[in-house]
Each structure stands twice: as C-alpha cells, then as structure tokens.
Write a protein that holds these residues in place. Structure first.
Motif, PDB file in Angstrom:
ATOM      1  N   ASP A 101       0.837  -1.190   0.000  1.00 49.57           N
ATOM      2  CA  ASP A 101       0.000   0.000   0.000  1.00 49.57           C
ATOM      3  C   ASP A 101       0.880   1.251   0.000  1.00 49.57           C
ATOM      4  OD1 ASP A 101      -1.992   1.817   0.269  1.00 49.57           O
ATOM      5  OD2 ASP A 101      -2.489   1.323   2.352  1.00 49.57           O
ATOM      6  N   SER A 102       0.608   2.157  -0.931  1.00 51.88           N
ATOM      7  CA  SER A 102       1.429   3.368  -1.049  1.00 51.88           C
ATOM      8  C   SER A 102       1.232   4.314   0.129  1.00 51.88           C
ATOM      9  CB  SER A 102       1.097   4.089  -2.352  1.00 51.88           C
ATOM     10  OG  SER A 102      -0.277   4.432  -2.362  1.00 51.88           O
ATOM     11  N   GLU A 103       0.146   4.150   0.870  1.00 48.51           N
ATOM     12  CA  GLU A 103      -0.117   5.071   1.985  1.00 48.51           C
ATOM     13  C   GLU A 103       0.673   4.686   3.245  1.00 48.51           C
ATOM     14  OE1 GLU A 103      -4.367   5.146   2.372  1.00 48.51           O
ATOM     15  OE2 GLU A 103      -4.573   5.717   0.272  1.00 48.51           O
ATOM     16  N   ALA A 104       1.329   3.537   3.201  1.00 51.38           N
ATOM     17  CA  ALA A 104       2.084   3.093   4.387  1.00 51.38           C
ATOM     18  C   ALA A 104       3.572   3.404   4.189  1.00 51.38           C
ATOM     19  CB  ALA A 104       1.883   1.600   4.587  1.00 51.38           C
ATOM     20  N   GLY A 105       4.364   3.203   5.247  1.00 51.80           N
ATOM     21  CA  GLY A 105       5.802   3.453   5.185  1.00 51.80           C
ATOM     22  C   GLY A 105       6.576   2.149   5.265  1.00 51.80           C
ATOM     23  N   GLU A 106       7.818   2.202   4.823  1.00 48.26           N
ATOM     24  CA  GLU A 106       8.629   0.973   4.791  1.00 48.26           C
ATOM     25  C   GLU A 106       8.960   0.435   6.188  1.00 48.26           C
ATOM     26  OE1 GLU A 106      12.011   3.676   3.325  1.00 48.26           O
ATOM     27  OE2 GLU A 106      12.983   1.815   3.926  1.00 48.26           O
ATOM     28  N   TRP A 107       8.912   1.354   7.210  1.00 47.49           N
ATOM     29  CA  TRP A 107       9.252   0.919   8.573  1.00 47.49           C
ATOM     30  C   TRP A 107       8.020   0.464   9.353  1.00 47.49           C
ATOM     31  CZ3 TRP A 107      14.095  -0.047   8.889  1.00 47.49           C
ATOM     32  CH2 TRP A 107      15.017   0.725   8.171  1.00 47.49           C
ATOM     33  N   ASP A 108       6.839   0.605   8.767  1.00 45.98           N
ATOM     34  CA  ASP A 108       5.611   0.190   9.460  1.00 45.98           C
ATOM     35  C   ASP A 108       5.620  -1.318   9.701  1.00 45.98           C
ATOM     36  OD1 ASP A 108       4.723   2.733   9.384  1.00 45.98           O
ATOM     37  OD2 ASP A 108       3.286   2.458   7.755  1.00 45.98           O
ATOM     38  N   VAL A 109       5.166  -1.687  10.879  1.00 45.25           N
ATOM     39  CA  VAL A 109       5.098  -3.117  11.214  1.00 45.25           C
ATOM     40  C   VAL A 109       3.903  -3.747  10.499  1.00 45.25           C
ATOM     41  CG1 VAL A 109       4.716  -4.764  13.107  1.00 45.25           C
ATOM     42  CG2 VAL A 109       6.272  -2.833  13.423  1.00 45.25           C
ATOM     43  N   VAL A 110       4.127  -4.935   9.978  1.00 44.43           N
ATOM     44  CA  VAL A 110       3.089  -5.656   9.228  1.00 44.43           C
ATOM     45  C   VAL A 110       2.225  -6.459  10.209  1.00 44.43           C
ATOM     46  CG1 VAL A 110       2.720  -7.413   7.440  1.00 44.43           C
ATOM     47  CG2 VAL A 110       4.657  -5.851   7.269  1.00 44.43           C
TER      48      VAL A 110
END
Lengths: 247, 151
Positions: B122-131
């Motif tokens: 999802d483009s609205e999330a960041g690469e460091w966000d926990v899945v």
C-alpha cells in the motif's frame, strides 16, 4: 377408492418433490490442497461431497482452493481465504445467500432465473456487494480493502457508509479500509478517455492556448480540459473518445 | 481379522495426516488474529507457498538463504516484521526487475517502492511500518498469485 388413493399419493409425491427441489443446500464440489470448515470451535478438514450448513466458516490454505455449489450458484474460494456462510435459504420463488468475507478472494457465479427472486450478497468489514445474476470476483484484505471485479452482468457495490455504485462491463468497485469514499468505478475509463477540441467557435486566445497544449488531451479532473472549460466564454465542439467496456 | 487390523492401521495413518493439514490452517488463522507479524512468520510463509515448510525457523532460514531470499537480512525469529523487509523478500522471490533504483541499490526502501508499483504494498504506508498478521497473509496471497502468473 383406488383412484382416490392414487390421486392422494400423486399429490403427496408432487409436493415432496417440489419441496426437495427448493431446499437450500451447500455442497463441496471440489477441494484442492488444504481446506477446513468450522461449525463449533474446531477446524475440521473439508472434503469433496460434504454438505454444509448455514453458519459454517470455511478457510483455505496456501496453494489451495474450494468450489462450493450453493443452491444453483457456484462459489470458488481462492487460496488464503476465510469466509462464513451467514444465510442460505431457498424456496420455490426465492433464493437468499449471504456470505461474510473476512479475508482473501472468492469468485461468485450466480445463476439467474426470472422465476426466482435471487439475493446473493457478499459482505466484508468495509462494504457489501450485491450480485444480480452475474459473475464477479470479490477480494478483501486490510491493505487493499474490498475490491469487486465484474466479469459478466451487473452488481452493486455499497460501502458501509451507504454510497453505492452499479458495476458492469469490467468496472471495479474498491472501498479501502478506513477510507471515507469508495473509488469512483469510472476513474479508469476517464483516465483512458481522449478529448479532441475543434477550433470552430473558439476565440483567438483559446485557439492560441490549444496550439500551445495540443488538442488531443487526456481528460482528468482538474486537468487542462477543466481549466480550458473555465476560460471559455463560448461553446466549443468537443469529441470525447471512451473505451468501454474495459478489457 | 487381518483385514480389520490393516484397516485400523490405515485409518491411524490418516488421522495425523488430516490433523497436519488443519494444523497449517490453524497457524494461518492464528496469525490472522495477531496485530503484528514477526520475521519468523515471513520466513515460514515463504517456505509454505513453495510447499517446502520444514517446521523449524533455522531450517527454513537456511533454505531461504540458499535461494537468496533472506540474504543479508539481520533479523531474529521474533523480530517484528516491517514492510521494507517483507518487500525485500518478495522482490527477491519474484525477481522484480522493473524498478531501476531497486536493481541498483537492492535495498528494502526501493524494494518497497517496487512492491507498491506491483500492487503488493500500500502506497499510503511506510517501509518501517510493522506488518500485521492479516497484512502478511494478504501480501503473501498476492505474491503467490503473481508467482503463479509468471509460470
């Protein structure tokens, strides 16, 4: 006396056959890989030929799928999907099925019979799809939200806040998780549309503007075509080329 | 009598087989309820979609290291999984080559961008966000589908 007995038996047989043919039923037609169902607290392996009841949950594993025959409809459950069959009822004049899709992808092929009022709804945490005699693919996940791809026929996608879109001809309904509005199903059509403005009736300034930016324009919201429209005092001849249904 | 004994033995073999099948589904459904997935979950899932799950983290990790999917990733089994790491594993597994920056750097940041372009993230999330558990399942379903389409 014999004639009366035969008549009673015939009527009884006819009634029982009619009732049998209108019974709701969920049959597991095919299982590929790992699949399970849950009615109480425990997941049990799902096998071909099984008959399931209303309220059953179904879950598929990786590289696995299930085909269910629900009344006269066909539901294909793709890998890594979990759903619940909330309602499955059928009479001689109506067929009602409600599926809750918690995650994954399903393909619904809903049989259309003019004599039977058919309701086939698929709900997710964010929206509901109502199939009206057609074929569609429905997916739900926390990232993508709910997506409804029309393959054949008409369906209605309705977000939980009540906004509905009628879908046909390859249009896609998408309601993202946490999103206020569903995506406009016509966005892809509009993005691919071309508008050509002819210089008849245009002022000299407008003609200059068109000569600078060209007359073949992709028509997007707030794009050049909208700006030009706001500048124009006169009507113009515009041809808009739309490709629909979408492949 | 012999037939009966053979039948009982055959049935006894069937029970664990079925239990094992449902066991993998129990794992997936339990993962779906978790707010955060771990690196161990991602490692297990990448092996599961290849039908190569060996049961242990070390065994799975060694197999993924050999195929280059987890090469250079320094996370433990219980480390929280971020989108960058998952993207890097997905980009390597799918052998994504459309993103120039990812091809040059090979980093999680650009793998994440490449995965957004592929519709995996999802483009609205960041690469460091926990899945989350559900997000990992959703992403892996897309990864497996894409891999199948390439075949």
């Amino acid at each position: 006396m014999n004639k009366v007995l035969v008549s009673i038996l015939s009527v009884s047989l006819f009634i029982s056959l009619s009732l049998t043919s209108a019974q709701a039923r969920i049959i597991v037609a095919k299982v590929k890989g790992t699949a399970a169902y849950k009615t109480a607290n425990q997941w049990q392996p799902l096998n071909e030929g099984m008959s399931l009841n209303e309220g059953t949950k179904i879950s598929t594993g990786v590289n696995s799928s299930v085909i269910l025959n629900i009344d006269n409809h066909t539901l294909t459950v793709n890998p890594l999907t979990m759903l619940k069959i909330y309602e499955n009822s059928m009479t001689r004049t109506s067929s009602e099925n409600r599926i809750g899709l918690r995650r994954g992808t399903i393909r619904a092929k809903v049989a259309r019979d003019k004599r039977i009022k058919t309701v086939f709804k698929v709900s997710t945490p964010v929206a509901t799809s109502s199939v009206r005699g057609t074929e569609e693919i429905i997916s739900y996940g926390p990232t993508s939200g709910m997506k409804v791809y029309m393959i054949e026929g008409i369906a209605v996608g309705q977000s939980n806040n009540g906004l509905a879109s009628t879908l046909q001809g390859g249009l896609v309904f998408q309601q993202k998780t946490g999103g206020m509005l569903p995506q406009n199903p016509l966005d892809p059509v509009q993005a691919a549309a071309m508008a050509r403005i002819y210089d008849t009736f245009l002022t000299a300034d407008e003609k200059t503007l068109i000569s600078l930016f060209g007359s073949d324009l992709v028509n997007t919201y707030g794009g050049f075509l909208d700006k030009l429209k706001s500048l124009m005092d006169t009507h113009a001849l515009v041809a808009i080329y739309v490709r629909w249904p979408i492949d | 009598m012999k037939m009966r004994v053979l039948l009982v033995i055959f049935l006894l073999f069937l029970v664990p087989l079925q239990a094992q099948n449902v066991g993998s589904l129990n794992y997936i459904n339990e993962l779906g309820d978790r707010e955060a997935a771990t690196y161990g979950d991602a490692v297990k899932f990448f092996m599961m979609i290849q039908n190569r799950d060996q049961g242990s983290f070390q065994g799975n990790l060694a197999a993924l290291n050999r195929s280059g999917i987890t090469r250079g990733i320094r996370s433990g089994e219980t480390s929280l999984l971020d989108r960058g790491t998952l993207s890097l594993m997905a980009a390597r597994y799918l052998d994504l080559k459309d993103s120039l920056f990812y091809l040059i750097t090979g980093s999680g940041r650009y793998a994440f961008r490449a995965c957004i372009e592929e519709g995996l993230m999802d483009s609205e999330a960041g690469e460091w966000d926990v899945v989350s558990g559900e997000e990992l399942i959703e992403t892996m379903a897309k990864v497996a589908e894409k891999k199948e389409a390439v075949k």
